[in-house]
Scaffold this motif. Structure first.
Motif, PDB file in Angstrom:
ATOM      1  N   LEU A 156       2.712  -9.491   0.717  1.00  0.00           N
ATOM      2  CA  LEU A 156       2.573 -10.360  -0.443  1.00  0.00           C
ATOM      3  C   LEU A 156       3.790 -10.174  -1.341  1.00  0.00           C
ATOM      4  N   ALA A 157       3.605  -9.946  -2.633  1.00  0.00           N
ATOM      5  CA  ALA A 157       4.749  -9.773  -3.528  1.00  0.00           C
ATOM      6  C   ALA A 157       4.882  -8.313  -3.954  1.00  0.00           C
ATOM      7  N   LEU A 158       4.286  -7.413  -3.200  1.00  0.00           N
ATOM      8  CA  LEU A 158       4.257  -6.012  -3.592  1.00  0.00           C
ATOM      9  C   LEU A 158       5.586  -5.319  -3.357  1.00  0.00           C
ATOM     10  N   ASP A 159       5.867  -4.323  -4.200  1.00  0.00           N
ATOM     11  CA  ASP A 159       7.009  -3.462  -3.914  1.00  0.00           C
ATOM     12  C   ASP A 159       6.544  -2.395  -2.925  1.00  0.00           C
ATOM     13  N   ARG A 160       7.468  -1.566  -2.453  1.00  0.00           N
ATOM     14  CA  ARG A 160       7.145  -0.587  -1.428  1.00  0.00           C
ATOM     15  C   ARG A 160       6.038   0.366  -1.867  1.00  0.00           C
ATOM     16  N   ASP A 161       6.114   0.873  -3.088  1.00  0.00           N
ATOM     17  CA  ASP A 161       5.114   1.829  -3.549  1.00  0.00           C
ATOM     18  C   ASP A 161       3.724   1.208  -3.607  1.00  0.00           C
ATOM     19  N   ARG A 162       3.635  -0.012  -4.099  1.00  0.00           N
ATOM     20  CA  ARG A 162       2.321  -0.675  -4.172  1.00  0.00           C
ATOM     21  C   ARG A 162       1.822  -1.051  -2.784  1.00  0.00           C
ATOM     22  N   LEU A 163       2.737  -1.371  -1.885  1.00  0.00           N
ATOM     23  CA  LEU A 163       2.343  -1.669  -0.510  1.00  0.00           C
ATOM     24  C   LEU A 163       1.746  -0.421   0.147  1.00  0.00           C
ATOM     25  N   PHE A 164       2.415   0.740  -0.036  1.00  0.00           N
ATOM     26  CA  PHE A 164       1.885   1.999   0.487  1.00  0.00           C
ATOM     27  C   PHE A 164       0.538   2.329  -0.143  1.00  0.00           C
ATOM     28  N   GLU A 165       0.434   2.124  -1.448  1.00  0.00           N
ATOM     29  CA  GLU A 165      -0.814   2.419  -2.157  1.00  0.00           C
ATOM     30  C   GLU A 165      -1.959   1.569  -1.606  1.00  0.00           C
ATOM     31  N   ALA A 166      -1.694   0.285  -1.370  1.00  0.00           N
ATOM     32  CA  ALA A 166      -2.725  -0.604  -0.836  1.00  0.00           C
ATOM     33  C   ALA A 166      -3.122  -0.196   0.585  1.00  0.00           C
ATOM     34  N   ALA A 167      -2.134   0.104   1.428  1.00  0.00           N
ATOM     35  CA  ALA A 167      -2.432   0.508   2.814  1.00  0.00           C
ATOM     36  C   ALA A 167      -3.128   1.862   2.844  1.00  0.00           C
ATOM     37  N   ASP A 168      -2.724   2.778   1.959  1.00  0.00           N
ATOM     38  CA  ASP A 168      -3.337   4.105   1.908  1.00  0.00           C
ATOM     39  C   ASP A 168      -4.794   4.009   1.458  1.00  0.00           C
ATOM     40  N   GLY A 169      -5.072   3.132   0.513  1.00  0.00           N
ATOM     41  CA  GLY A 169      -6.455   2.915   0.091  1.00  0.00           C
ATOM     42  C   GLY A 169      -7.303   2.377   1.238  1.00  0.00           C
ATOM     43  N   ALA A 170      -6.732   1.449   2.005  1.00  0.00           N
ATOM     44  CA  ALA A 170      -7.441   0.906   3.169  1.00  0.00           C
ATOM     45  C   ALA A 170      -7.656   1.995   4.217  1.00  0.00           C
ATOM     46  N   LEU A 171      -6.660   2.864   4.411  1.00  0.00           N
ATOM     47  CA  LEU A 171      -6.810   3.974   5.364  1.00  0.00           C
ATOM     48  C   LEU A 171      -7.922   4.917   4.917  1.00  0.00           C
ATOM     49  N   SER A 172      -7.982   5.216   3.634  1.00  0.00           N
ATOM     50  CA  SER A 172      -9.038   6.096   3.111  1.00  0.00           C
ATOM     51  C   SER A 172     -10.420   5.502   3.379  1.00  0.00           C
ATOM     52  N   ARG A 173     -10.570   4.192   3.152  1.00  0.00           N
ATOM     53  CA  ARG A 173     -11.858   3.543   3.413  1.00  0.00           C
ATOM     54  C   ARG A 173     -12.187   3.560   4.904  1.00  0.00           C
ATOM     55  N   ALA A 174     -11.166   3.349   5.749  1.00  0.00           N
ATOM     56  CA  ALA A 174     -11.387   3.379   7.199  1.00  0.00           C
ATOM     57  C   ALA A 174     -11.807   4.770   7.657  1.00  0.00           C
ATOM     58  N   LYS A 175     -11.193   5.816   7.080  1.00  0.00           N
ATOM     59  CA  LYS A 175     -11.553   7.192   7.441  1.00  0.00           C
ATOM     60  C   LYS A 175     -12.984   7.508   7.005  1.00  0.00           C
ATOM     61  N   GLN A 176     -13.393   6.985   5.861  1.00  0.00           N
ATOM     62  CA  GLN A 176     -14.770   7.190   5.404  1.00  0.00           C
ATOM     63  C   GLN A 176     -15.762   6.604   6.405  1.00  0.00           C
ATOM     64  N   ARG A 177     -15.426   5.459   6.968  1.00  0.00           N
ATOM     65  CA  ARG A 177     -16.293   4.821   7.953  1.00  0.00           C
ATOM     66  C   ARG A 177     -16.180   5.504   9.307  1.00  0.00           C
ATOM     67  N   GLY A 178     -15.045   6.151   9.570  1.00  0.00           N
ATOM     68  CA  GLY A 178     -14.843   6.889  10.812  1.00  0.00           C
ATOM     69  C   GLY A 178     -14.301   6.043  11.936  1.00  0.00           C
ATOM     70  N   SER A 179     -13.092   6.378  12.388  1.00  0.00           N
ATOM     71  CA  SER A 179     -12.453   5.729  13.527  1.00  0.00           C
ATOM     72  C   SER A 179     -12.591   4.212  13.464  1.00  0.00           C
ATOM     73  N   SER A 180     -12.071   3.640  12.402  1.00  0.00           N
ATOM     74  CA  SER A 180     -12.175   2.193  12.226  1.00  0.00           C
ATOM     75  C   SER A 180     -10.879   1.649  11.649  1.00  0.00           C
ATOM     76  N   VAL A 181     -10.864   0.349  11.451  1.00  0.00           N
ATOM     77  CA  VAL A 181      -9.719  -0.305  10.827  1.00  0.00           C
ATOM     78  C   VAL A 181     -10.197  -0.982   9.548  1.00  0.00           C
ATOM     79  N   GLU A 182      -9.309  -1.050   8.570  1.00  0.00           N
ATOM     80  CA  GLU A 182      -9.660  -1.624   7.281  1.00  0.00           C
ATOM     81  C   GLU A 182      -8.420  -2.317   6.720  1.00  0.00           C
ATOM     82  N   ARG A 183      -8.634  -3.474   6.113  1.00  0.00           N
ATOM     83  CA  ARG A 183      -7.541  -4.211   5.498  1.00  0.00           C
ATOM     84  C   ARG A 183      -7.618  -4.018   3.993  1.00  0.00           C
TER      85      ARG A 183
END
Length: 188
Positions: A156-183
């Motif tokens: 989208l229009a994110l800078d690198r830090d915000r892009l990492f923050e968004a992807a890292d948040g999605a990774l955290s949610r995916a890990k909570q669900r266990g072996s999954s993918v999250e956008r």
């Protein structure tokens, strides 16, 4: 490599030995031989600049090994390093041109995915997850099954830090669900 969730705050702990080994100072990570964090950041900056200039899509995928800390404790750090190498090899073998991967921290890898259409983002993550999870660490006894979670964010229009923050948040949610993918949400 564990994360603690407190409200909207996520505290992630890294293994101090990784920092002491200087795994992020060179071009390549010494264990996986993938680009290190700084090298990956440079590649991502170039890819983001190119995507913006050409009005093309770009996504960042964060691939996290589930419970690497537990693997290290149960089987030893050498076997944990074997897991890192196998995941890196599987991930590298599953990439399509012009995707690029790197080791970011502990058991987390990044994938730069240019020209990935929004509708196929989760499908691509699932393909990568399945390919990586085909791996079993065989050397030694007992074999270790490898599970990963993947968080993804579109540029989208994110800078690198915000892009990492968004992807890292999605990774955290995916890990909570266990072996999954999250956008990441469309409005990080």
């Amino acid at each position: 490599n564990d994360c603690i969730f407190v409200g909207k705050v996520v505290l992630c702990f890294l293994i101090a030995e990784d920092k002491l080994r200087g795994h992020t100072t060179g071009e390549l990570d010494p264990i996986t031989h993938l680009p290190s964090l700084e090298s990956f950041h440079r590649k991502l900056d170039r890819a983001m600049q190119q995507a913006r200039g050409e009005h093309r899509t770009l996504a960042l995928l964060l691939v996290g090994i589930d419970d690497l800390h537990g693997i290290n404790e149960d089987h030893g750090i050498e076997r944990g390093d074997d897991v890192l190498r196998i995941v890196a090899r599987r991930l590298g073998g599953a990439l399509r041109e012009p995707e690029k991967a790197g080791r970011l921290r502990g058991g987390v890898f990044g994938v730069i995915a240019p020209d990935l259409l929004d509708g196929s983002l989760l499908e691509r993550c699932e393909q990568l997850r399945k390919r990586i999870e085909e791996a079993t660490v065989r050397p030694g006894d007992p074999p270790i099954a490898v599970n990963v979670s993947i968080g993804a964010a579109a540029m989208l229009a994110l800078d690198r830090d915000r892009l990492f923050e968004a992807a890292d948040g999605a990774l955290s949610r995916a890990k909570q669900r266990g072996s999954s993918v999250e956008r990441a949400s469309r409005d990080p």
